[in-house]
Write a protein that holds these residues in place. Structure first.
Motif, short mmCIF file in Angstrom:
data_model
loop_
_atom_site.label_atom_id
_atom_site.label_comp_id
_atom_site.label_asym_id
_atom_site.label_seq_id
_atom_site.Cartn_x
_atom_site.Cartn_y
_atom_site.Cartn_z
N PRO A 97 41.07 -19.19 35.32
CA PRO A 97 41.88 -20.10 34.49
C PRO A 97 42.20 -19.44 33.14
O PRO A 97 41.38 -18.72 32.58
N ASP A 98 43.42 -19.69 32.67
CA ASP A 98 43.87 -19.09 31.41
C ASP A 98 42.91 -19.34 30.24
O ASP A 98 42.62 -18.41 29.48
N PRO A 99 42.40 -20.57 30.06
CA PRO A 99 41.48 -20.79 28.93
C PRO A 99 40.20 -19.94 29.04
O PRO A 99 39.67 -19.47 28.05
N VAL A 100 39.72 -19.73 30.26
CA VAL A 100 38.53 -18.92 30.47
C VAL A 100 38.84 -17.47 30.12
O VAL A 100 38.06 -16.79 29.42
N GLU B 219 41.14 -16.32 28.09
CA GLU B 219 41.32 -16.21 26.64
C GLU B 219 39.97 -16.20 25.91
O GLU B 219 39.75 -15.44 24.97
N THR B 220 39.06 -17.04 26.37
CA THR B 220 37.72 -17.08 25.76
C THR B 220 36.99 -15.76 25.98
O THR B 220 36.37 -15.23 25.05
N LEU B 221 37.09 -15.22 27.18
CA LEU B 221 36.44 -13.94 27.46
C LEU B 221 37.04 -12.81 26.64
O LEU B 221 36.33 -11.95 26.13
N LYS B 222 38.37 -12.81 26.50
CA LYS B 222 39.03 -11.79 25.67
C LYS B 222 38.57 -11.89 24.22
O LYS B 222 38.31 -10.87 23.57
N LEU B 223 38.46 -13.11 23.73
CA LEU B 223 38.01 -13.31 22.35
C LEU B 223 36.58 -12.82 22.16
O LEU B 223 36.27 -12.10 21.20
N LYS B 224 35.70 -13.17 23.09
CA LYS B 224 34.31 -12.73 23.00
C LYS B 224 34.20 -11.21 23.09
O LYS B 224 33.39 -10.59 22.39
N ALA B 225 35.01 -10.60 23.94
CA ALA B 225 35.01 -9.14 24.06
C ALA B 225 35.45 -8.52 22.74
O ALA B 225 34.81 -7.57 22.25
N ALA B 226 36.49 -9.05 22.15
CA ALA B 226 36.99 -8.53 20.88
C ALA B 226 35.94 -8.68 19.78
O ALA B 226 35.72 -7.77 18.98
N GLN B 227 35.28 -9.83 19.75
CA GLN B 227 34.24 -10.07 18.75
C GLN B 227 33.06 -9.10 18.92
O GLN B 227 32.40 -8.76 17.95
#
Length: 76
Positions: free
Chosen positions: A10-13, A15-23
């Protein structure tokens, strides 16, 4: 090494994973590889129970336990 594809994320999942990876300062691939690697290292409940069973075996009988209790009571 084998590649793994996960479909229908799912897109929200995602996006969350991408954000956590970036962080974490990692690429999405590196972040997910770390997650999968950590998860693979966690023993299953069955593995934990087997280890507990192996490491807690004892040859103490019920009569040994009762004798130790009686001995402790006599020393009071």
């Amino acid at each position: 090494m084998t590649a793994i594809t996960i479909r229908e994320v799912p897109d929200p999942v995602l996006e969350t994973l991408k954000l956590k990876a970036a962080q974490a300062g990692k690429s999405l691939q590196a972040y997910l590889l770390d997650l999968v690697t950590r998860e693979a290292a966690v023993p299953t409940l069955a593995e934990m129970m087997a280890r507990l069973d192996r490491e807690t075996r004892t040859d103490v009988s019920t009569s040994d336990i009762l004798a130790a209790i009686d001995d402790g009571r006599e020393r009071r």
